[in-house]
Design a protein around this motif. Structure first.
Motif, PDB file in Angstrom:
ATOM      1  N   TYR A  70       0.833  -1.203   0.000  1.00 32.34           N
ATOM      2  CA  TYR A  70       0.000   0.000   0.000  1.00 32.34           C
ATOM      3  C   TYR A  70       0.870   1.257   0.000  1.00 32.34           C
ATOM      4  CZ  TYR A  70      -4.022   2.925   1.028  1.00 32.34           C
ATOM      5  OH  TYR A  70      -5.002   3.876   0.960  1.00 32.34           O
ATOM      6  N   THR A  71       1.944   1.239   0.750  1.00 36.59           N
ATOM      7  CA  THR A  71       2.877   2.374   0.757  1.00 36.59           C
ATOM      8  C   THR A  71       3.504   2.554  -0.616  1.00 36.59           C
ATOM      9  OG1 THR A  71       3.338   1.977   3.087  1.00 36.59           O
ATOM     10  CG2 THR A  71       4.911   3.339   1.894  1.00 36.59           C
ATOM     11  N   TRP A  72       3.860   1.444  -1.257  1.00 36.57           N
ATOM     12  CA  TRP A  72       4.440   1.518  -2.599  1.00 36.57           C
ATOM     13  C   TRP A  72       3.449   2.128  -3.587  1.00 36.57           C
ATOM     14  CZ3 TRP A  72       3.113  -1.306  -7.100  1.00 36.57           C
ATOM     15  CH2 TRP A  72       3.996  -1.150  -8.160  1.00 36.57           C
ATOM     16  N   ILE A  73       2.186   1.721  -3.507  1.00 37.41           N
ATOM     17  CA  ILE A  73       1.165   2.266  -4.402  1.00 37.41           C
ATOM     18  C   ILE A  73       1.003   3.771  -4.187  1.00 37.41           C
ATOM     19  CG2 ILE A  73      -1.324   2.323  -4.836  1.00 37.41           C
ATOM     20  CD1 ILE A  73      -1.300  -0.724  -4.541  1.00 37.41           C
ATOM     21  N   LEU A  74       0.973   4.197  -2.923  1.00 32.76           N
ATOM     22  CA  LEU A  74       0.766   5.622  -2.635  1.00 32.76           C
ATOM     23  C   LEU A  74       1.944   6.499  -3.040  1.00 32.76           C
ATOM     24  CD1 LEU A  74      -1.050   5.583   0.811  1.00 32.76           C
ATOM     25  CD2 LEU A  74      -2.024   6.006  -1.445  1.00 32.76           C
ATOM     26  N   THR A  75       3.136   5.921  -3.153  1.00 31.22           N
ATOM     27  CA  THR A  75       4.307   6.719  -3.508  1.00 31.22           C
ATOM     28  C   THR A  75       4.603   6.702  -5.003  1.00 31.22           C
ATOM     29  OG1 THR A  75       5.757   4.849  -3.012  1.00 31.22           O
ATOM     30  CG2 THR A  75       5.386   6.454  -1.248  1.00 31.22           C
ATOM     31  N   ARG A  76       3.797   5.997  -5.798  1.00 27.61           N
ATOM     32  CA  ARG A  76       3.993   5.983  -7.245  1.00 27.61           C
ATOM     33  C   ARG A  76       3.707   7.371  -7.819  1.00 27.61           C
ATOM     34  NH1 ARG A  76       5.004   1.528 -10.176  1.00 27.61           N
ATOM     35  NH2 ARG A  76       3.759   2.453 -11.803  1.00 27.61           N
ATOM     36  N   PRO A  77       4.469   7.795  -8.815  1.00 32.83           N
ATOM     37  CA  PRO A  77       4.243   9.119  -9.411  1.00 32.83           C
ATOM     38  C   PRO A  77       2.844   9.286  -9.998  1.00 32.83           C
ATOM     39  CG  PRO A  77       6.354   8.233 -10.122  1.00 32.83           C
ATOM     40  CD  PRO A  77       5.660   7.144  -9.360  1.00 32.83           C
ATOM     41  N   SER A  78       2.285   8.217 -10.547  1.00 32.19           N
ATOM     42  CA  SER A  78       0.954   8.331 -11.142  1.00 32.19           C
ATOM     43  C   SER A  78      -0.115   8.567 -10.084  1.00 32.19           C
ATOM     44  CB  SER A  78       0.632   7.071 -11.936  1.00 32.19           C
ATOM     45  OG  SER A  78       0.681   5.935 -11.095  1.00 32.19           O
TER      46      SER A  78
END
Length: 77
Positions: A7-15
């Motif tokens: 979830y943290t990885w998803i929230l930090t994606r540029p998109s």
């Protein structure tokens, strides 16, 4: 640990960050809320529905066909 890291990885994606600070802050705070009060007996789909705007981020669905399928699935659900 894997769910929190994902979830943290998803929230930090540029998109996803392109959706705006308000959306990212809302998604992060709602995710923390779910993590704090989640009970397995509850309706998971109903609890995750407020996070549906994250499904529209361009980086999570790279091509037009995938975005269209995601939109149709979300509308059907």
């Amino acid at each position: 640990i894997g769910i929190v890291a994902g979830y943290t990885w998803i929230l930090t994606r540029p998109s996803v960050r392109a959706l705006g600070t308000d959306m990212v802050a809302y998604a992060a705070s709602y995710g923390l809320y779910l993590f704090a009060v989640f009970l397995p007996q509850q309706s998971t789909f109903r609890l995750l529905l407020p996070l549906s705007p994250l499904a529209g981020a361009r980086g999570l669905t790279r091509n037009r066909r995938a975005r269209s399928a995601t939109l149709i699935t979300c509308i059907a659900l």
